[in-house]
Design a protein around this motif. Structure first.
Motif, short mmCIF file in Angstrom:
data_model
loop_
_atom_site.label_atom_id
_atom_site.label_comp_id
_atom_site.label_asym_id
_atom_site.label_seq_id
_atom_site.Cartn_x
_atom_site.Cartn_y
_atom_site.Cartn_z
N LEU A 39 0.82 -1.22 0.00
CA LEU A 39 0.00 0.00 0.00
C LEU A 39 0.85 1.26 0.00
O LEU A 39 0.31 2.37 -0.21
CB LEU A 39 -0.94 0.01 1.21
CG LEU A 39 -2.04 -1.05 1.22
CD1 LEU A 39 -2.92 -0.89 2.45
CD2 LEU A 39 -2.89 -0.98 -0.03
N ILE A 50 -4.38 4.98 5.31
CA ILE A 50 -4.43 3.65 4.70
C ILE A 50 -5.58 3.58 3.69
O ILE A 50 -5.41 3.05 2.57
CB ILE A 50 -4.60 2.58 5.80
CG1 ILE A 50 -3.34 2.51 6.67
CG2 ILE A 50 -4.89 1.22 5.18
CD1 ILE A 50 -3.47 1.60 7.86
N LYS A 51 -6.73 4.12 4.04
CA LYS A 51 -7.88 4.09 3.14
C LYS A 51 -7.62 4.92 1.88
O LYS A 51 -7.97 4.51 0.76
CB LYS A 51 -9.11 4.63 3.87
CG LYS A 51 -10.41 4.47 3.09
CD LYS A 51 -11.60 4.88 3.94
CE LYS A 51 -12.89 4.65 3.19
NZ LYS A 51 -14.07 5.02 4.01
N TYR A 54 -5.21 3.00 -0.32
CA TYR A 54 -5.89 1.87 -0.95
C TYR A 54 -6.76 2.32 -2.13
O TYR A 54 -6.74 1.70 -3.21
CB TYR A 54 -6.74 1.15 0.09
CG TYR A 54 -7.82 0.31 -0.55
CD1 TYR A 54 -7.50 -0.87 -1.20
CD2 TYR A 54 -9.15 0.72 -0.53
CE1 TYR A 54 -8.48 -1.63 -1.81
CE2 TYR A 54 -10.13 -0.04 -1.13
CZ TYR A 54 -9.80 -1.21 -1.77
OH TYR A 54 -10.77 -1.95 -2.38
N LYS A 55 -7.52 3.39 -1.97
CA LYS A 55 -8.39 3.86 -3.05
C LYS A 55 -7.59 4.25 -4.27
O LYS A 55 -7.96 3.93 -5.41
CB LYS A 55 -9.24 5.04 -2.56
CG LYS A 55 -10.38 4.65 -1.64
CD LYS A 55 -11.26 5.84 -1.35
CE LYS A 55 -12.48 5.41 -0.53
NZ LYS A 55 -13.38 6.55 -0.23
N ALA A 58 -6.17 0.97 -5.81
CA ALA A 58 -7.24 0.16 -6.38
C ALA A 58 -7.75 0.76 -7.68
O ALA A 58 -8.06 0.04 -8.64
CB ALA A 58 -8.38 0.01 -5.37
N ILE A 78 -3.41 -5.80 -3.26
CA ILE A 78 -3.83 -4.53 -2.66
C ILE A 78 -5.08 -4.73 -1.81
O ILE A 78 -5.18 -4.21 -0.69
CB ILE A 78 -4.08 -3.50 -3.79
CG1 ILE A 78 -2.76 -3.13 -4.49
CG2 ILE A 78 -4.75 -2.26 -3.23
CD1 ILE A 78 -2.96 -2.34 -5.76
N SER A 79 -6.04 -5.50 -2.34
CA SER A 79 -7.28 -5.75 -1.58
C SER A 79 -6.98 -6.51 -0.29
O SER A 79 -7.52 -6.19 0.77
CB SER A 79 -8.26 -6.54 -2.44
OG SER A 79 -8.54 -5.84 -3.64
N SER A 81 -4.15 -6.63 1.35
CA SER A 81 -3.40 -5.76 2.26
C SER A 81 -4.31 -4.81 3.00
O SER A 81 -4.18 -4.59 4.20
CB SER A 81 -2.34 -4.98 1.47
OG SER A 81 -1.44 -5.85 0.82
N TYR A 82 -5.27 -4.24 2.26
CA TYR A 82 -6.20 -3.32 2.92
C TYR A 82 -7.10 -4.08 3.90
O TYR A 82 -7.47 -3.56 4.95
CB TYR A 82 -7.06 -2.62 1.87
CG TYR A 82 -8.07 -1.67 2.47
CD1 TYR A 82 -7.67 -0.49 3.08
CD2 TYR A 82 -9.43 -1.97 2.44
CE1 TYR A 82 -8.60 0.38 3.65
CE2 TYR A 82 -10.36 -1.12 3.01
CZ TYR A 82 -9.93 0.05 3.61
OH TYR A 82 -10.83 0.91 4.18
N GLU A 83 -7.48 -5.31 3.53
CA GLU A 83 -8.29 -6.12 4.43
C GLU A 83 -7.58 -6.36 5.76
O GLU A 83 -8.20 -6.38 6.82
CB GLU A 83 -8.62 -7.46 3.75
CG GLU A 83 -9.54 -8.35 4.56
CD GLU A 83 -9.84 -9.65 3.84
OE1 GLU A 83 -10.37 -10.56 4.50
OE2 GLU A 83 -9.52 -9.74 2.63
N SER A 86 -6.97 -2.59 7.55
CA SER A 86 -8.18 -1.86 7.96
C SER A 86 -8.81 -2.47 9.20
O SER A 86 -9.65 -1.84 9.84
CB SER A 86 -9.21 -1.87 6.81
OG SER A 86 -9.59 -3.19 6.50
#
Length: 801
Positions: A39, A50-51, A54-55, A58, A78-79, A81-83, A86
């Motif tokens: 990220l 972090i959000k 990620y956006k 993504a 990426i998904s 990692s954010y999971e 977050s």
């Protein structure tokens, strides 16, 4: 012994080296899949950072937008990692032990083997994990085409559905499986419908949904399909469901607006439910309940932690330690039902609301409500009667309406349903029951007997004004009904009720247009080219038709000023001297406007005609009017677009003196014309056409000719004479001599006897050629000193003087 010890030491050393290399490989693997590095954030980054990261990533690596071969792998990393980052618990677990889950390293799958979805294999007890067996828990969610259309689509108007499109040979489907199961466990108890569509077995249903690849996640609300385009994370899926629900399902209630909210039962015709809870946002469970019962009940939410709600909490004595629901009907000061529970369940809320869907005395505002309140009689059930008050909505009727509500509240019985209608809003229903428009409120007791609208009923004598005497009389009638069902002696067929709550057409159109624009934007933003082809084809077709029409109009508009050749008519050798044919402006309309010259229109259409304008006048009689007008319109139609030409006709039977006066005036002014006395006295001017220039006082004359073949062979002499007359008329169009057709008495008699319909039809055969010469300006002009009047007496006095 020494050799054995040496061998053992060597084995230990080799094992230690192997373990060291294995640990290094695991550390390297974990470092390769560091979610912070993926990220691009530091270990101290907060959730907004972090959000945001990620956006951005993504959006950059989404497989639909990025054509890089590794885009899908990168998007999955990426998904994931954010999971991890977050979720504070998973993040802490990774920071401490380098693990993505409670007991699993980030670089490993749930099947205890490393996998890379496109470049590597992963191993478990089934080797390549293909063909994988379907989870038994998923089988109950499998959807089929017929089941979807018969059950799921109608049910989507009561609860939202979350549908996963999957396939047996899908790597990414395996990846999202843990998140999907976790989401299902969370949303299904709240009332969200769950479905799974297998592309391999339900291709027809997948095509209907517009899902062409796996995995895909779809939301279904009110029959509308919406695709999920974000990372497959539980929080995103929950927010996706909330966004699909209609807005303003639940109204935020405070001390300032709660009275208006509760008093709205007059207009909305619905009970009101208030939920008191400690959280500042409306819980998803409450929104889903409001969506299911939105047609029956209005929902409001009160945040107990808000300082603007202290008076509301104090008035209803709300316990702040557990969620509380209050339900109000006509009485806005005391709730009719209350529930309070720490763990509010969906089943409990549904039972609470469904038992109180209607007011004490609801108003019949549509046919659906009437069907529910007054159901059709069933043989295996007890009779149910409707006590209906027909009243008005004006202020004078309010006391009687309130008295009726009080009476219904005090006489609650399972077999009785009390309701009322406004006579002005439901006039057909009231006329069917009362047979007339009533000025005073009336009470009708009825029982439905068939879905077609047949009812048995009886009106309560004396009307209703809310007095104690009226209440006693109604009570007596209801007791008689319980003892003797034949008390309802009248029958009628009721019309369907008007839908008073239906939005007007413009609102429906605007809502539909708004939904279509959102759907189009969503498909253009996220769909691939194959999915976008039908939409693009529709758009380009519409643009082609639009611009094609504009271009054709743009090119055809100047054509009105260009000359257009009229249709060539058959010509003989004698016509060679008439010159080359010219053309005129094509008509702008598909008819010829012909005006009759009368005493009223004569001055404006001739004497005061504007300079440069010409009035083409046809002379006819009552007998030849229809035939000559049709032929005249056909011959001059191609010239009717010319703005300087006007078309009229003169009835010689009404104004028989006008043509002789005009010709006499022209022959007096032009002595060289040589008109005979016989021509001047002739009254047979049928078929003559004159082009009159009112400003310059001249006219051009067309004489009728006969060009058709005579069907009778016995009249050869008449045909010869006609051809001779036609030849002389063409050689000298200004000559008025017609003596060749009357050389003797026999010829004259024969000519008068041939005034048949076919001769009248052919009188104007050469008018088109004459009109062309008129437009060229090559016709001879006959000048007059003044235009004769249509009034016979004026012409006579002018001649005598």
């Amino acid at each position: 012994m020494t050799g054995r010890r040496t061998n053992r030491n060597h084995q230990t050393l080799i094992l230690a080296i192997f373990l060291l290399l294995l640990s290094a490989q695991l550390v390297k693997t974990a470092s390769e899949y560091d979610p912070y590095k993926i990220l691009g954030v530091s270990r101290s980054a907060n959730q907004p950072e972090i959000k945001r990261a990620y956006k951005n990533l993504a959006r950059e690596w989404h497989p639909d937008k990025n054509k890089d071969p590794n885009a899908e792998d990168m998007f999955i990393k990426i998904s994931k990692s954010y999971e991890i980052l977050s979720n504070e618990e998973r993040r802490s677990n990774f920071d401490r032990y380098g693990q993505m889950d409670e007991n699993q390293p980030f670089g490993q799958s749930q099947h205890h083997g490393f996998r890379n979805f496109h470049n590597s294999f992963y191993f478990d007890e089934s080797f390549f994990h293909f063909h994988r067996s379907r989870d038994f828990a998923d089988s109950k969610y499998l959807l089929h085409h017929a089941q979807f259309n018969s059950d799921i689509l109608p049910d989507s108007h009561k609860r939202p559905y979350l549908i996963k499109v999957t396939s047996e040979w899908c790597f990414a489907c395996i990846h999202i499986e843990p998140v999907w199961k976790e989401t299902v466990q969370q949303l299904e108890p709240l009332g969200v419908g769950i479905g799974i569509v297998d592309l391999g077995y339900e291709r027809r249903l997948a095509t209907q949904l517009g899902a062409h690849r796996a995995p895909s996640i779809i939301g279904l609300v009110n029959g509308k399909v919406t695709f999920f385009h974000q990372a497959v994370v539980r929080e995103h899926l929950q927010q996706f469901i909330e966004d699909l629900l209609p807005h303003r399902l639940v109204e935020k209630i405070t001390d300032d607006n709660y009275l208006a909210f509760l008093d709205s039962w007059h207009v909305e015709n619905k009970p009101s439910v208030l939920l008191f809870d400690q959280v500042p946002v409306v819980p998803l469970l409450y929104k889903l309940t409001a969506f299911a019962f939105r047609d029956y009940v209005r929902f409001g939410y009160v945040d107990q932690g808000d300082t603007h709600n202290t008076r509301l909490l104090r008035q209803f004595n709300i316990n702040t330690y557990a969620p509380t629901m209050l339900l109000f009907k006509e009485d806005t000061e005391r709730p009719v039902d209350v529930i309070q529970a720490r763990g509010m369940k969906r089943q409990l809320m549904d039972e609470f609301v469904s038992n109180n869907k209607f007011l004490q005395v609801p108003r019949l505002v549509n046919q659906q409500l009437f069907d529910e309140l007054c159901p059709v009689k069933q043989f295996h059930r007890r009779r149910k009667y409707c006590v209906l008050l027909i009243t008005g909505e004006e202020q004078a009727f309010l006391p009687g309406n309130k008295a009726f509500v009080d009476f219904a509240t005090a006489n609650k019985k399972e077999v009785l349903r009390f309701s009322y209608v406004y006579q002005r809003q439901q006039q057909p229903l009231c006329l069917a029951l009362l047979n007339q428009v009533s000025l005073t409120p009336q009470v009708v007791i009825l029982e439905r007997r068939s879905p077609a609208g047949k009812v048995l009923y009886r009106s309560v004598n004396g009307g209703w004004n809310g007095s104690e005497e009226d209440k006693y009389h109604l009570q007596e009638q209801l007791e008689l009904l319980q003892k003797d069902p034949t008390y309802l002696s009248l029958d009628a067929t009721l019309p369907e009720l008007n839908n008073e709550m239906a939005p007007i057409f413009i609102i429906q159109w605007m809502n539909a247009a708004y939904d279509y624009i959102l759907q189009l934007y969503d498909e253009l933003l996220y769909s691939n080219w194959r999915e976008m082809m039908p939409i693009l084809s529709l758009i380009f077709s519409a643009l082609f038709i639009l611009f094609g029409t504009v271009i054709i109009q743009a090119f055809s508009e100047p054509g009105e000023n260009k000359p257009q050749k009229p249709k060539q008519q058959p010509r003989t050798e004698d016509d060679a001297s008439s010159g080359a044919s010219t053309s005129s402006r094509p008509p702008k309309k598909d008819f010829v406007e012909v005006t009759e010259l009368t005493d009223i229109t004569y001055t404006s259409n001739l004497i005061k005609l504007r300079p440069g304008h010409i009035n083409v006048v046809l002379v006819l009689t009552n007998a030849s009017k229809n035939a000559l007008l049709r032929k005249f319109a056909k011959e001059v139609f191609s010239f009717s677009g010319t703005q300087t030409l006007h078309f009229s006709f003169l009835n010689a039977d009404k104004h028989y003196h006008w043509m002789p006066s005009l010709l006499r005036s022209a022959s007096d002014a032009t002595e060289s014309m040589g008109h005979s006395e016989e021509d001047e006295e002739s009254s047979d001017y049928t078929g003559h056409v004159l082009a009159l220039n009112g400003h310059k006082k001249y006219f051009c004359l067309f004489r009728p000719v006969f060009t058709g073949d005579d069907p009778s062979n016995s009249e050869t002499s008449f045909s010869d004479r006609s051809r001779k007359s036609r030849s002389r008329s063409r050689s000298s169009s200004h000559s008025r001599s017609r003596s060749s057709s009357r050389e003797d008495g026999t010829g004259t008699k024969s000519g008068s006897s041939r005034a048949t319909s076919i001769e009248v039809h052919h009188k104007l055969d050469r008018l088109g050629l004459w009109m062309e010469r008129l437009m060229e300006g090559t016709l001879p002009r006959l000048h007059v000193p003044a235009w004769p009047s249509l009034d016979e007496t004026a012409n006579t006095s002018s001649t005598e003087s």
